[in-house]
Design a protein around this motif. Structure first.
Motif, PDB file in Angstrom:
ATOM      1  N   LEU A   1       0.828  -1.192   0.000  1.00 42.41           N
ATOM      2  CA  LEU A   1       0.000   0.000   0.000  1.00 42.41           C
ATOM      3  C   LEU A   1       0.865   1.244   0.000  1.00 42.41           C
ATOM      4  O   LEU A   1       1.928   1.267   0.624  1.00 42.41           O
ATOM      5  N   SER A   2       0.396   2.272  -0.698  1.00 39.54           N
ATOM      6  CA  SER A   2       1.073   3.563  -0.720  1.00 39.54           C
ATOM      7  C   SER A   2       0.089   4.656  -0.327  1.00 39.54           C
ATOM      8  O   SER A   2      -1.105   4.554  -0.611  1.00 39.54           O
ATOM      9  N   CYS A   3       0.599   5.674   0.312  1.00 38.44           N
ATOM     10  CA  CYS A   3      -0.209   6.831   0.684  1.00 38.44           C
ATOM     11  C   CYS A   3       0.605   8.067   0.338  1.00 38.44           C
ATOM     12  O   CYS A   3       1.598   8.368   1.012  1.00 38.44           O
ATOM     13  N   ALA A   4       0.186   8.765  -0.697  1.00 41.42           N
ATOM     14  CA  ALA A   4       0.883   9.964  -1.149  1.00 41.42           C
ATOM     15  C   ALA A   4       0.191  11.201  -0.585  1.00 41.42           C
ATOM     16  O   ALA A   4      -1.019  11.364  -0.764  1.00 41.42           O
ATOM     17  N   ALA A   5       0.962  12.044   0.059  1.00 37.81           N
ATOM     18  CA  ALA A   5       0.409  13.230   0.702  1.00 37.81           C
ATOM     19  C   ALA A   5       0.763  14.491  -0.062  1.00 37.81           C
ATOM     20  O   ALA A   5       1.850  14.597  -0.641  1.00 37.81           O
TER      21      ALA A   5
ATOM     22  N   CYS B   1      -4.840   5.479   5.607  1.00 42.11           N
ATOM     23  CA  CYS B   1      -3.603   6.184   5.947  1.00 42.11           C
ATOM     24  C   CYS B   1      -3.938   7.357   6.857  1.00 42.11           C
ATOM     25  O   CYS B   1      -4.971   8.020   6.677  1.00 42.11           O
ATOM     26  N   ASN B   2      -3.056   7.626   7.810  1.00 40.70           N
ATOM     27  CA  ASN B   2      -3.257   8.723   8.752  1.00 40.70           C
ATOM     28  C   ASN B   2      -1.961   9.481   8.969  1.00 40.70           C
ATOM     29  O   ASN B   2      -0.902   8.863   9.154  1.00 40.70           O
ATOM     30  N   LEU B   3      -2.033  10.792   8.946  1.00 45.68           N
ATOM     31  CA  LEU B   3      -0.886  11.648   9.262  1.00 45.68           C
ATOM     32  C   LEU B   3      -1.253  12.540  10.443  1.00 45.68           C
ATOM     33  O   LEU B   3      -2.343  13.124  10.447  1.00 45.68           O
ATOM     34  N   VAL B   4      -0.357  12.657  11.393  1.00 43.71           N
ATOM     35  CA  VAL B   4      -0.634  13.480  12.571  1.00 43.71           C
ATOM     36  C   VAL B   4       0.586  14.307  12.957  1.00 43.71           C
ATOM     37  O   VAL B   4       1.725  13.911  12.737  1.00 43.71           O
ATOM     38  N   ASN B   5       0.296  15.445  13.535  1.00 45.06           N
ATOM     39  CA  ASN B   5       1.283  16.245  14.244  1.00 45.06           C
ATOM     40  C   ASN B   5       0.525  16.883  15.407  1.00 45.06           C
ATOM     41  O   ASN B   5      -0.139  17.909  15.227  1.00 45.06           O
ATOM     42  N   PRO B   6       0.561  16.257  16.563  1.00 42.46           N
ATOM     43  CA  PRO B   6      -0.246  16.732  17.689  1.00 42.46           C
ATOM     44  C   PRO B   6       0.050  18.171  18.103  1.00 42.46           C
ATOM     45  O   PRO B   6      -0.860  18.899  18.498  1.00 42.46           O
ATOM     46  N   ARG B   7       1.303  18.580  18.001  1.00 39.57           N
ATOM     47  CA  ARG B   7       1.647  19.948  18.412  1.00 39.57           C
ATOM     48  C   ARG B   7       0.980  20.984  17.534  1.00 39.57           C
ATOM     49  O   ARG B   7       0.687  22.096  17.978  1.00 39.57           O
ATOM     50  N   LEU B   8       0.752  20.609  16.258  1.00 40.21           N
ATOM     51  CA  LEU B   8       0.116  21.541  15.324  1.00 40.21           C
ATOM     52  C   LEU B   8      -1.363  21.211  15.111  1.00 40.21           C
ATOM     53  O   LEU B   8      -2.010  21.810  14.261  1.00 40.21           O
TER      54      LEU B   8
END
Length: 117
Positions: free
Chosen positions: A20-24, A95-102
């Motif tokens: 699997l691929s997830c392109a952001a 797919c999930n992307l996170v940056n909790p600080r932002l």
């Protein structure tokens, strides 16, 4: 506008492999942690694997030794190599992307993985 586009799902026989691929796009990929989740029919979404910005990885027990998560920050892409697939791996993978600080928390549309016995 942030977009996560997943690909690579499909139908495979038990014991087979998929990648699997997830392109952001629209996000600073290198400062986000990434993960793959899955949801089978009638079940809750579950975490499959995660990878930190530094490349540290974590897996749910049921996929350890079979799945590998990786990332290419130059391509803004996260991958999930799935080997020795089992029918119980059948699910929609997200797919999930996170940056909790932002306060970033982004999801892809999902890709279907079906493993036949």
């Amino acid at each position: 506008q942030v977009q996560l586009v997943e690909s690579g799902g499909g139908l495979v026989q038990a014991g087979g492999s998929l990648r699997l691929s997830c392109a952001a796009s629209g996000v600073i990929f290198s400062i986000t942690a990434a993960g793959w989740y899955r949801q089978a029919p009638g079940k809750e979404r579950e975490l499959v694997a995660t990878i930190t910005t530094g490349g540290g990885t974590n897996y749910t027990d049921s996929v350890k030794g079979r799945f590998t998560i990786s990332r290419d920050d130059n391509k803004n892409t996260v991958y999930l190599q799935m080997n020795s697939l089992k029918p119980e791996d059948t699910a929609v993978y997200y797919c999930n992307l996170v940056n909790p600080r932002l306060w970033w928390n982004y999801w892809g549309q999902g890709t279907q993985v079906t493993v036949s016995s």
